[in-house]
Design a protein around this motif. Sequence first.
Motif, short mmCIF file in Angstrom:
data_model
loop_
_atom_site.label_atom_id
_atom_site.label_comp_id
_atom_site.label_asym_id
_atom_site.label_seq_id
_atom_site.Cartn_x
_atom_site.Cartn_y
_atom_site.Cartn_z
N THR A 23 -8.84 -9.30 -10.83
CA THR A 23 -8.10 -10.56 -10.87
C THR A 23 -8.88 -11.59 -11.67
O THR A 23 -10.08 -11.46 -11.89
CB THR A 23 -7.85 -11.09 -9.45
N THR A 56 -4.31 -15.67 -9.93
CA THR A 56 -2.91 -15.72 -10.33
C THR A 56 -2.53 -14.58 -11.25
O THR A 56 -1.34 -14.32 -11.44
CB THR A 56 -2.61 -17.05 -11.04
N THR A 86 1.21 -13.00 -10.56
CA THR A 86 1.58 -13.09 -9.15
C THR A 86 2.56 -14.20 -8.86
O THR A 86 3.21 -14.20 -7.81
CB THR A 86 0.31 -13.30 -8.29
N GLN A 103 5.75 -12.57 -10.38
CA GLN A 103 5.88 -11.26 -9.76
C GLN A 103 6.49 -10.25 -10.73
O GLN A 103 7.45 -9.54 -10.41
CB GLN A 103 6.70 -11.35 -8.47
#
Length: 551
Positions: free
Chosen positions: A484, A489, A504, A507
Amino acid sequence: MTSESVSISTLIQKNAQQNTQYNWVGVLEFLHEQHKQVQYKDCEWALEKSQMQQKINELEGVVKAQERVITDLGKRCKMLEVALRQERLKYQQNGQVPDYLNQLLKENIENQSQIQNYQTIPKRKAKPYRPLLQKIIQEVGLQSIFSPPSSPKIEHSNRPSVMLTPNQNVTSIVQNSGRQSPTNMNSTSGFPTHSRSKSQNINEEQPQIASKDPVQLQNTLRHHLDGVRDAYFFNNMSILATVSEDCQLKLWDYQNYQQQQNQIEPYLTLRDHTGPLFAIAGIEQRLKGIQNAIFSAGAEGAIKMWYFPLPDECDQLGQTEEFQQCRMTWQAHQDAIWQLKVNSQQNLLLSSAADSLIKLWPIQDSQSEPKQLYQFGQKNQYGHFVDSPTAIAWLQHNPNLFASGYMNSAILSIFDTENGRNVQNIKYLQENNTSAQINQLTQFQQSCLISSHDDGKLRIFDLQQSKLISQIICGNEPITSAITNLSNTIIYIATGNVIKVWDTRRQQFIQELQGHQSKYDENIHNLVHHGSYNLFASLGADGQIKLFSSK
């Protein structure tokens, strides 16, 4: 007789003078001068070789640039041919011929009746040309340009309206969604679904991304001779340490990594290992006398601890024998070591190996072999360690805990380093499946953990609730690594030969990056992220290291 006697005496005197010059001091001076001349010639040869190599690299770059220009011009010519054929087909379908085509036809066709027949071609006669045009478009690679835009699907309206933010925990999403079980997850994104009416606008739940390509390739490191397995970024220094299957540990100064035209070379190479290297870890804090150190391990089953110099302290082109000796070496396992993880807060080192053991070691500044604190693993009913660990990771919310995944057990185990016990097990499959083993564990926010699996799925665990809360389907290829960014994010997923970028907040996947060349059905071995900047590296089976920067 007198002249002959004088000549003989002069010869004797000259021979005596010559004999007096050839003594030990003169011989040593002569050899010393010859040695200086040989060294001077070697230096000149090395300098000339470097200059010629630089010229060769420049010429190769010019040739590659010209090849790219030629390829681009060829594509443009094909595009013009396609456009011309498309215009011809369009006028054939409409039954009209422009003036310039009429002029060409009058010059090339003598029979006026043929012109009239050409002008009155019915529309159905244009159908045979469509397969030819489609074939040409496929050859050029312009399907996305000439194909009509596809209408949005209705299934996107079922996308959850709750978005992940950098300060929001994944558990809050599960609580707000009615605590749905993992079996009710969306097959596309893996996150819990919410019902929405079809009349609502789809674009309302898709935030705009600032850049089309948020991740860009900055530089490529090419000095390893075999696949690169692991790497470590030092946050307080611009140093990257890498280990490879070529039995070498290299240190890179990536301070000017954004300059793609400059090839970064390692400033130090350590060659004390005799087998392929698979794992590396580092410690940066000076606690209890521990300096900046590197731990490396591989097929030998031994762990080596190194103290390394900074780039300013080491001559890149000089002799480095003084830095080749490692600080400490101990035989930690009886089989290959796959991973090393350092807990800098407590000066602890974890090592997982193919002998089904995870061992805990203290980090100390001494040349004596450290004593093992605990050993962990998956035990059978007789108390024997039976399953090999495939991934380990320290937990941020509790520095005394670490997680582990296994090869043949579909569970995620949490261990306590204070008492050496297994505190909890989280099962992510009903039955054990060898094709769903965990390849890497990554911390996500405060109390969540991301696991990469061989079945092409990315799973997110909530450690406070001790359950699986989400999963992302990334395809049929195994996921070798997932990391990440600093704000949690973006998730970078290495699957097959590409790196997929998962947002994220939206999505969905927003970008795909080209990975590495294949070698023995292996592509990307690992992804490593910097702890202070939005910079990460991909390690490939082709022996290259690619540095990417994200916005």
